[in-house]
Design an enzyme around this catalytic site. Structure first.
Site, PDB file in Angstrom:
ATOM      1  N   CYS A  87     -22.686 -46.738  10.430  1.00 24.59           N
ATOM      2  CA  CYS A  87     -21.305 -46.647   9.607  1.00 24.59           C
ATOM      3  C   CYS A  87     -21.723 -45.699   8.323  1.00 24.59           C
ATOM      4  O   CYS A  87     -21.640 -44.597   8.499  1.00 24.59           O
ATOM      5  CB  CYS A  87     -20.845 -48.090   9.329  1.00 24.59           C
ATOM      6  N   HIS A 195     -21.157 -51.059  14.343  1.00 28.13           N
ATOM      7  CA  HIS A 195     -22.062 -51.983  13.589  1.00 28.13           C
ATOM      8  C   HIS A 195     -22.682 -52.793  14.603  1.00 28.13           C
ATOM      9  O   HIS A 195     -22.328 -54.147  14.664  1.00 28.13           O
ATOM     10  CB  HIS A 195     -21.230 -52.794  12.439  1.00 28.13           C
ATOM     11  N   GLU A 197     -25.568 -54.596  14.122  1.00 32.34           N
ATOM     12  CA  GLU A 197     -26.086 -55.648  13.425  1.00 32.34           C
ATOM     13  C   GLU A 197     -24.913 -56.698  13.076  1.00 32.34           C
ATOM     14  O   GLU A 197     -25.232 -57.861  12.563  1.00 32.34           O
ATOM     15  CB  GLU A 197     -26.617 -55.141  11.986  1.00 32.34           C
TER      16      GLU A 197
END
Lengths: 224, 79
Positions: A87, A195, A197
């Protein structure tokens, strides 16, 4: 696998990224403040997190890319180190010249925040080695400036060199060729808007994101 | 010495914000707006007193930070 996460003022996915790397590798990730001029010794991976570094002032990632630590990150990458930017981290990697192209305002002008399906475009990278080419993973996006731009010459090069890592199944931001993530020429630097994560724990609705960290560990960990 | 840098998107780079402004102007009744491009202006106050040196420094600043030359053009003006 030894990893570090770079932290800028305004980074907000730094901890999640460190958790993702730690879960996959079993080793804590080191947090490195942007004012440091050097990276810890013996790193395998440097991760640039998402967020709004320096408030997105001037251009997203532009100020962060000029901070002292980024010189060390660029040196690390140029020596063959693995660097992943997610990002805002992708924006920082582009601004620092490690990845080509540009990320512009989303075509729909809206901040896009939702789960998206990604198609793995290549398994020829440390980040995607454990995925299936053409397979789908679900990973959230949360960005305002994720519209990947490449001129026809660059796009042909990225396609020809198999450097598109992920494509959106349903393009949320206007990116050329539905590109969600790209690799450097040596395939060791990955930038992606979604993302991984953030979908890294079944308790949070899925763990497709973990596959990227697990690929990294499988690719980079030297068998004992 | 004061200076001004205009940063605009290169021709051919799609400008979603410009398009939105164009659309809004249309809904306010401003007909005949054939195109809108949004850019930014950066004003600088420099200690340098030599105009050509200032211009060279500004060019360096644009290349290294102020503009993303992949998608943006810049115009330097020393006032």
């Amino acid at each position: 696998m030894k990893s570090a996460v770079i932290v800028f003022p305004g980074s907000n996915c730094d901890r999640d990224l460190a958790v993702g790397l730690e879960r996959a590798s079993g080793k804590p990730s080191q947090m490195v403040w942007h004012k440091e001029a050097s990276l810890p010794e013996g790193l395998d991976v440097v991760a640039i997190p998402g967020g709004f570094s320096f408030g997105d002032y001037l251009r997203c990632g532009a100020i962060a890319a000029r901070m002292p630590i980024m010189k060390a990150v660029v040196d690390f990458a140029n020596k063959g180190g693995h660097v992943i930017g997610v990002c805002n981290g992708f924006q920082v990697l582009i601004e620092s010249g490690l990845l080509p192209g540009a990320l512009m305002r989303n075509a729909g002008l809206k901040f896009a925040c939702k789960d998206v399906e990604l198609v793995t475009a290549t398994t020829n990278s440390a980040y995607t080695s454990e995925l299936q080419k053409g397979g789908r993973i679900t990973v959230p996006i949360a960005h305002h400036d994720g519209n990947y731009i490449a001129d026809p010459e660059l796009l042909a090069k990225l396609q020809g060199e198999d450097r598109v890592a992920f494509r959106y199944l349903d393009n949320p931001n206007g990116s050329v060729d539905n590109i969600a993530g790209v690799l450097s020429a040596n395939r060791r630097v990955l930038g992606m808007m979604p993302h991984p994560e953030r979908l890294n724990d079944p308790a949070l609705g899925g763990n497709d994101g973990a596959k990227i960290f697990e690929s990294l560990v499988a690719s980079l960990s030297v068998p004992a | 010495m004061k200076a001004r840098v205009d940063i605009t998107l290169k021709n051919g780079v799609l400008d979603p914000q410009g398009k939105a402004i164009q659309h809004a102007l249309g809904s306010l009744g401003f007909d005949g707006v054939d195109g809108v491009r949004q850019g930014k202006v950066i004003e600088l106050d420099l200690a340098e007193t030599d105009k050509s040196k200032a211009e060279a420094t500004l060019k360096d600043m644009c290349e290294k930070l102020l503009a993303n030359t992949v998608i943006e053009d810049y115009k330097i003006e020393v006032l």
